[in-house]
Scaffold this motif. Structure first.
Motif, mmCIF file in Angstrom:
data_model
loop_
_atom_site.group_PDB
_atom_site.id
_atom_site.type_symbol
_atom_site.label_atom_id
_atom_site.label_comp_id
_atom_site.label_asym_id
_atom_site.label_seq_id
_atom_site.Cartn_x
_atom_site.Cartn_y
_atom_site.Cartn_z
ATOM 1 N N HIS A 1 -5.857 -1.614 -7.485
ATOM 2 C CA HIS A 1 -5.717 -2.739 -6.433
ATOM 3 C C HIS A 1 -4.606 -2.597 -5.439
ATOM 4 O O HIS A 1 -4.344 -3.439 -4.838
ATOM 5 C CB HIS A 1 -5.599 -4.261 -7.450
ATOM 6 N N LYS A 2 -4.073 -1.446 -5.468
ATOM 7 C CA LYS A 2 -2.927 -1.137 -4.704
ATOM 8 C C LYS A 2 -3.643 -1.001 -3.416
ATOM 9 O O LYS A 2 -4.603 -0.071 -2.904
ATOM 10 C CB LYS A 2 -2.221 0.104 -5.198
ATOM 11 N N ARG A 3 -2.934 -1.437 -2.306
ATOM 12 C CA ARG A 3 -3.587 -1.339 -0.960
ATOM 13 C C ARG A 3 -3.163 0.326 -0.240
ATOM 14 O O ARG A 3 -3.679 0.691 0.457
ATOM 15 C CB ARG A 3 -2.860 -2.058 0.014
ATOM 16 N N THR A 4 -2.156 0.833 -0.837
ATOM 17 C CA THR A 4 -1.743 2.320 -0.609
ATOM 18 C C THR A 4 -2.414 3.282 -1.212
ATOM 19 O O THR A 4 -2.487 4.346 -1.051
ATOM 20 C CB THR A 4 -0.237 2.538 -0.662
ATOM 21 N N ALA A 5 -3.476 3.016 -2.136
ATOM 22 C CA ALA A 5 -4.107 3.940 -2.798
ATOM 23 C C ALA A 5 -5.052 4.619 -1.902
ATOM 24 O O ALA A 5 -5.741 3.931 -1.208
ATOM 25 C CB ALA A 5 -4.735 3.111 -4.089
ATOM 26 N N SER A 6 -5.120 6.201 -2.026
ATOM 27 C CA SER A 6 -6.141 6.933 -1.289
ATOM 28 C C SER A 6 -7.382 6.599 -1.882
ATOM 29 O O SER A 6 -7.816 6.474 -3.240
ATOM 30 C CB SER A 6 -5.755 8.332 -1.449
ATOM 31 N N LYS A 7 -8.419 6.787 -0.708
ATOM 32 C CA LYS A 7 -9.950 6.708 -1.077
ATOM 33 C C LYS A 7 -10.348 7.800 -2.416
ATOM 34 O O LYS A 7 -11.186 7.388 -3.130
ATOM 35 C CB LYS A 7 -10.843 7.003 0.066
ATOM 36 N N HIS A 8 -9.494 9.073 -2.266
ATOM 37 C CA HIS A 8 -10.311 9.992 -3.266
ATOM 38 C C HIS A 8 -9.749 9.661 -4.433
ATOM 39 O O HIS A 8 -10.311 9.996 -5.495
ATOM 40 C CB HIS A 8 -9.837 11.377 -2.833
ATOM 41 N N GLN B 1 -2.977 3.690 -20.556
ATOM 42 C CA GLN B 1 -3.322 4.436 -19.474
ATOM 43 C C GLN B 1 -4.276 3.823 -18.594
ATOM 44 O O GLN B 1 -4.410 3.739 -17.464
ATOM 45 C CB GLN B 1 -4.050 6.047 -19.980
ATOM 46 N N GLU B 2 -5.334 3.113 -19.414
ATOM 47 C CA GLU B 2 -6.570 2.324 -18.768
ATOM 48 C C GLU B 2 -5.732 1.306 -18.001
ATOM 49 O O GLU B 2 -6.261 1.040 -16.718
ATOM 50 C CB GLU B 2 -7.497 1.557 -19.825
ATOM 51 N N SER B 3 -4.955 0.576 -18.284
ATOM 52 C CA SER B 3 -4.147 -0.408 -17.755
ATOM 53 C C SER B 3 -3.429 0.143 -16.494
ATOM 54 O O SER B 3 -3.663 -0.613 -15.493
ATOM 55 C CB SER B 3 -3.108 -1.172 -18.575
ATOM 56 N N ILE B 4 -2.748 0.965 -16.438
ATOM 57 C CA ILE B 4 -2.063 1.827 -15.340
ATOM 58 C C ILE B 4 -3.175 1.989 -14.260
ATOM 59 O O ILE B 4 -2.923 1.934 -13.150
ATOM 60 C CB ILE B 4 -1.262 2.873 -15.749
ATOM 61 N N LEU B 5 -4.312 2.792 -14.610
ATOM 62 C CA LEU B 5 -5.300 3.094 -13.758
ATOM 63 C C LEU B 5 -6.036 1.753 -12.923
ATOM 64 O O LEU B 5 -6.363 1.675 -12.048
ATOM 65 C CB LEU B 5 -6.495 4.009 -14.213
ATOM 66 N N ARG B 6 -6.266 0.939 -13.950
ATOM 67 C CA ARG B 6 -6.808 -0.436 -13.369
ATOM 68 C C ARG B 6 -6.065 -1.129 -12.426
ATOM 69 O O ARG B 6 -6.486 -1.247 -11.262
ATOM 70 C CB ARG B 6 -7.131 -1.556 -14.488
ATOM 71 N N SER B 7 -4.670 -0.986 -12.706
ATOM 72 C CA SER B 7 -3.944 -1.788 -11.724
ATOM 73 C C SER B 7 -3.606 -1.004 -10.523
ATOM 74 O O SER B 7 -3.490 -1.732 -9.331
ATOM 75 C CB SER B 7 -2.555 -2.138 -12.357
ATOM 76 N N TYR B 8 -3.778 0.464 -10.579
ATOM 77 C CA TYR B 8 -3.745 1.308 -9.158
ATOM 78 C C TYR B 8 -4.797 0.943 -8.318
ATOM 79 O O TYR B 8 -4.585 1.100 -7.139
ATOM 80 C CB TYR B 8 -3.575 2.713 -9.756
#
Length: 172
Positions: free
Chosen positions: A25-32, A16-23
């Motif tokens: 760095h995504k350019r499409t991730a929302s600010k919230h 879970q931590e790995s998935i959240l940390r990689s997310y």
């Protein structure tokens, strides 16, 4: 001076931590989502709500809310993770769902999408096409004509303007 009992570190397994940390760095991730993920990751490290709020330039209430939301849904998340094959996109989607706003109540839509589309279509035509002695629509005329001809049951001239503005159209 005591500030109350110390909060426990949030539970988060390594996947879970790995998935959240990689997310993060995504350019499409929302600010919230980025802020909420950072709250969860810092809480997992044992950082206090006050310090998290300070670091992320938010309020302690916000930190408390997302920390509580994570705690409330964590057992279900783990059960979901065990039941499903460890699909990273599905697990990420489930975690982002936990960190998303609840749906908000509000007044139901009074004008359907098709009625809005018909109103825009009408606005693109000339009043003369309907034997109206004007060269251009105005919002009052458009609203009254739409109601008289059953395009919409009821609409205000100001709402006609908002619909046209949102679609990028102006009355012709």
């Amino acid at each position: 001076m005591s500030r109350g009992k110390a909060l426990e570190k949030l539970e988060l397994n390594t996947v879970q931590e790995s998935i959240l940390r990689s997310y993060l760095h995504k350019r499409t991730a929302s600010k919230h989502h980025l802020q909420r993920i950072n709250i969860i990751l810092l809480a997992h490290q044992g950082v206090s709500n006050m310090k998290i709020a300070e670091v992320l330039s938010t309020t302690q209430n916000t930190v408390r809310k997302w920390r509580t939301r994570w705690l409330t849904g964590y057992e279900e998340l783990c059960a979901y993770e065990q039941a499903k094959t460890r699909s990273t996109p599905k697990l990420l989607s489930k975690m982002l769902g936990m960190l998303s706003d609840d749906s908000r109540s509000g007044a139901p839509m009074r004008i359907s999408l098709s009625e809005k589309e018909n109103l825009v279509t009408l606005a693109c035509k000339k009043p003369k096409d309907f034997n109206i002695p004007f060269t251009h629509w105005n919002r009052d005329l458009l609203a009254s004509f739409a109601m008289e001809n059953g395009i919409v049951k009821k609409i205000s001239p100001s709402y006609v303007s908002r619909i046209l503005k949102k679609t990028g159209h102006t009355s012709s």
